[in-house]
Design an enzyme around this catalytic site. Sequence first.
Site, mmCIF file in Angstrom:
data_model
loop_
_atom_site.group_PDB
_atom_site.id
_atom_site.type_symbol
_atom_site.label_atom_id
_atom_site.label_comp_id
_atom_site.label_asym_id
_atom_site.label_seq_id
_atom_site.Cartn_x
_atom_site.Cartn_y
_atom_site.Cartn_z
ATOM 1 N N LYS A 22 0.814 -1.305 0.182
ATOM 2 C CA LYS A 22 0.045 0.011 -0.129
ATOM 3 C C LYS A 22 0.781 1.168 -0.085
ATOM 4 O O LYS A 22 0.771 2.331 -0.734
ATOM 5 C CB LYS A 22 -1.159 0.207 1.323
ATOM 6 C CG LYS A 22 -1.794 1.500 1.460
ATOM 7 C CD LYS A 22 -2.571 1.311 2.671
ATOM 8 C CE LYS A 22 -1.724 1.652 4.204
ATOM 9 N NZ LYS A 22 -1.431 3.313 4.395
ATOM 10 N N ASN A 23 1.727 1.097 0.849
ATOM 11 C CA ASN A 23 2.611 2.469 1.095
ATOM 12 C C ASN A 23 3.520 2.832 -0.117
ATOM 13 O O ASN A 23 4.328 3.827 -0.067
ATOM 14 C CB ASN A 23 3.171 2.810 2.347
ATOM 15 C CG ASN A 23 2.122 2.897 3.590
ATOM 16 O OD1 ASN A 23 0.913 3.343 3.065
ATOM 17 N ND2 ASN A 23 2.422 2.793 4.625
ATOM 18 N N CYS A 116 -4.945 13.019 13.196
ATOM 19 C CA CYS A 116 -5.578 11.793 12.661
ATOM 20 C C CYS A 116 -5.699 10.903 13.987
ATOM 21 O O CYS A 116 -5.076 11.134 15.011
ATOM 22 C CB CYS A 116 -4.785 11.431 11.687
ATOM 23 S SG CYS A 116 -4.218 9.682 11.593
ATOM 24 N N ARG A 121 0.571 14.585 13.367
ATOM 25 C CA ARG A 121 0.844 14.239 11.966
ATOM 26 C C ARG A 121 1.104 15.772 11.111
ATOM 27 O O ARG A 121 0.303 15.693 10.098
ATOM 28 C CB ARG A 121 0.173 13.127 11.250
ATOM 29 C CG ARG A 121 0.113 11.836 11.859
ATOM 30 C CD ARG A 121 -0.593 10.761 11.395
ATOM 31 N NE ARG A 121 0.127 10.081 10.141
ATOM 32 C CZ ARG A 121 -0.362 9.371 9.298
ATOM 33 N NH1 ARG A 121 -1.596 8.863 9.533
ATOM 34 N NH2 ARG A 121 0.361 9.067 8.276
ATOM 35 N N ASP A 304 4.227 0.668 12.269
ATOM 36 C CA ASP A 304 3.049 0.121 11.525
ATOM 37 C C ASP A 304 2.710 -1.415 11.838
ATOM 38 O O ASP A 304 1.730 -2.200 11.452
ATOM 39 C CB ASP A 304 3.014 0.175 10.001
ATOM 40 C CG ASP A 304 2.981 1.383 9.662
ATOM 41 O OD1 ASP A 304 2.348 2.334 10.249
ATOM 42 O OD2 ASP A 304 3.096 1.918 8.388
ATOM 43 N N ARG A 396 -8.572 -0.464 3.973
ATOM 44 C CA ARG A 396 -7.845 0.391 3.290
ATOM 45 C C ARG A 396 -6.474 -0.155 3.145
ATOM 46 O O ARG A 396 -5.941 0.290 2.302
ATOM 47 C CB ARG A 396 -7.426 1.555 4.480
ATOM 48 C CG ARG A 396 -8.884 2.439 4.600
ATOM 49 C CD ARG A 396 -8.461 3.589 5.614
ATOM 50 N NE ARG A 396 -7.474 4.174 4.956
ATOM 51 C CZ ARG A 396 -6.779 5.453 5.460
ATOM 52 N NH1 ARG A 396 -7.424 5.836 6.688
ATOM 53 N NH2 ARG A 396 -5.972 6.126 4.911
HETATM 54 N N1 EPU Z 1 6.528 14.678 10.848
HETATM 55 C C1 EPU Z 1 6.488 16.047 11.241
HETATM 56 N N2 EPU Z 1 6.510 16.759 10.226
HETATM 57 C C2 EPU Z 1 6.305 16.693 8.788
HETATM 58 C C3 EPU Z 1 6.180 15.030 8.565
HETATM 59 C C4 EPU Z 1 6.319 14.218 9.841
HETATM 60 O O1 EPU Z 1 6.781 16.401 12.428
HETATM 61 O O2 EPU Z 1 6.293 17.407 7.943
HETATM 62 C C5 EPU Z 1 6.502 13.662 12.092
HETATM 63 C C6 EPU Z 1 5.178 13.045 12.128
HETATM 64 O O3 EPU Z 1 4.301 13.558 13.152
HETATM 65 C C7 EPU Z 1 5.863 11.482 12.672
HETATM 66 C C8 EPU Z 1 7.166 11.485 12.121
HETATM 67 O O4 EPU Z 1 7.380 12.631 11.791
HETATM 68 O O5 EPU Z 1 5.992 11.898 14.328
HETATM 69 C C9 EPU Z 1 7.212 10.344 11.092
HETATM 70 O O6 EPU Z 1 5.999 10.570 10.270
HETATM 71 P P1 EPU Z 1 5.976 10.263 8.554
HETATM 72 O O7 EPU Z 1 6.084 11.654 7.941
HETATM 73 O O8 EPU Z 1 7.237 9.384 8.253
HETATM 74 O O9 EPU Z 1 4.645 9.774 8.408
HETATM 75 P P2 EPU Z 1 3.813 9.692 7.069
HETATM 76 O O10 EPU Z 1 4.780 9.732 5.846
HETATM 77 O O11 EPU Z 1 2.563 10.636 7.194
HETATM 78 C C10 EPU Z 1 4.009 7.186 6.349
HETATM 79 C C11 EPU Z 1 3.122 5.928 6.393
HETATM 80 C C12 EPU Z 1 2.584 5.475 7.579
HETATM 81 C C13 EPU Z 1 3.581 5.131 8.505
HETATM 82 C C14 EPU Z 1 4.631 6.160 8.806
HETATM 83 C C15 EPU Z 1 5.860 6.030 9.446
HETATM 84 C C16 EPU Z 1 2.391 6.205 4.073
HETATM 85 C C17 EPU Z 1 1.071 6.830 3.133
HETATM 86 N N3 EPU Z 1 2.089 6.338 5.307
HETATM 87 O O12 EPU Z 1 3.290 8.329 7.014
HETATM 88 O O13 EPU Z 1 1.763 4.358 7.150
HETATM 89 O O14 EPU Z 1 3.062 4.856 9.484
HETATM 90 O O15 EPU Z 1 5.081 6.806 7.407
HETATM 91 O O16 EPU Z 1 6.386 4.910 8.970
HETATM 92 O O17 EPU Z 1 3.280 6.163 3.412
HETATM 93 C C18 EPU Z 1 0.020 2.768 7.610
HETATM 94 O O18 EPU Z 1 0.259 2.418 6.762
HETATM 95 O O19 EPU Z 1 -0.837 2.539 8.818
HETATM 96 C C19 EPU Z 1 0.297 4.234 8.142
HETATM 97 C C20 EPU Z 1 -0.037 5.189 8.865
#
Ligand code: EPU
Length: 416
Positions: A22-23, A116, A121, A304, A396
Amino acid sequence: MDKIEIIGGVRLRGEVTISGAKNAVLPLMTAAILSSGENIIHNVPHLRDVRTMGSLLAHIGFGFHLEDNRIILKSKTITSVDAPYDFVKTMRASVLVLGPLLARTGQAKVSLPGGCAIGARPINLHIMGLEKMGAKIKLSEGYIEASAKRLKGAKIYFDIPTVTGTENLMMAAALADGTTVLENAACEPEVADLANALISMGADIEGAGTRVIKINGVNRLKPLDYTVIPDRIETATFLAAAAITQGDVKIKGSRPGHLEAIINKLKEAGVKITQKNDKLSVKGPERLLSVDIKTMPYPGFPTDMQAQFMAMMALADGTSIITENIFENRFMHVAELRRMGADIVVEGSTATVKGVSSLKGAPVMATDLRASASLVVAGLAAKGATVIDRVYHLDRGYEKIEEKLKTLGAKIRRIK
Ligand code: EPU
């Protein structure tokens, strides 16, 4: 709203095949924005999030077609540069259109995702990176409005490694003028997969899969024809399901190399795992042993998989300390596992799980994707019936989960 009923206590046996990730597929779909023509993506899982992304891309001007496990995305011109709130509130990964839209058209208007179920996030790092590349960004009425004649290469340091942030900026930089260096970038296999896909489109990228990624912008990219990597979290969820039921399962079509942290922890917990190429064989012990985990960015233990691992630890011999370092509210499954008889206490980002000898089926509520998966894992081992409400969370991210579990002997059915 669909529910899933599981009558627990069956040892899972047999063979299961893993679907595309998915990701990985969601960013690949948005990479299609970077070129004009016909993009083909193979090994695509049938998931609600994939359909949501397809609808968003259709809104932007793409023809979207999902058949068997293949997506065709066609576009000549982008007809709209906005990602409305209705898409973003359904799926946060919609924000992945921001970088590619801005790079291809010079404009993007994307709804700012709210909080969320698992945490606040924010996407401040995505915005910071685009600003460093010369984009003008305004926040207005809940939307990010970004514009740039042509993005310029820049040196960007992430305070925290962010997966979709790294992906957004890598896509933006692929068509920028000059060289972009992303430091403290996310190393997740899905980031490396996106980089490989972009390279196959003609992008010039080095270092993806490490903390420093260098992207030399090019003027044009060609359409995508690419096969998605297997889903490491789906794989790990089946490992947990086999482990908790004293099962004996073969998992086909996985990439064991993406699962080292998880496989090591499962082995510590007494699970027998052997691997040969893309196949994993897993045998659960009579009783799991307790182990501690701390979630970390890749190659650390993935957030995850925290909830599903906790379901296993609820039945382990001893006490396990589980620390969630990525998201501040990712313990929503604890209250539901407790309703099934688990002994878990949460303090801040730490859960103390005292293993009990048995769990008992109960009606439970899914609150997010991985929390739902943990309830499925727990339900498979619990005595009696577990009925999981709000199964749409599960849909999802897990392709045909109940059918796959059924082929392994699980007593599981969907209640419409
Ligand atoms: N963060 C910030 N600022 C930003 C971006 C992130 O502070 O601008 C923080 C977040 O709040 C969090 C950390 O950085 O504490 C890591 O978040 P990240 O941005 O890596 O998460 P994401 O990109 O929103 C993806 C996956 C998630 C998975 C996370 C961590 C996708 C579409 N989603 O989310 O997947 O948990 O990386 O590995 O790739 C899931 O599949 O269930 C899922 C939630």
